[in-house]
Design an enzyme around this catalytic site. Sequence first.
Site: not given
Length: 120
Positions: A80, A85
């Site tokens: 990410c 994430r």
Amino acid sequence: MAEESRVPSSVSVTVAHDLLLAGHRYLDVRTPEEFSQGHACGAINVPYMNRGASGMSKNPDFLEQVSSHFGQSDNIIVGCQSGGRSIKATTDLLHAGFTGVKDIVGGYSAWAKNGLPTKA
């Protein structure tokens, strides 16, 4: 023992690059807007989070969308922007039965900072 296999394994960007050269595939879980500003060469974008009027929310179709690009036994490195994430996405993928996934520590920020190949 099976529970341990669901703990994401993380690799540095330099190891991730070596894995990419060895045939692993790069799953970029950033938003399409972030992806369009630059990404690792050959990366496939499937957002883990969607940006909406009320902020960021988890993409309800994430696993289905990933499954349309990757098989459960494919070797995948997940990145990410900075690592938050991607670790969650990697965990979700492991719990969904994907076996060859690894998280990229530092994400695209570290990838670009280390001068690894990117595309805008």
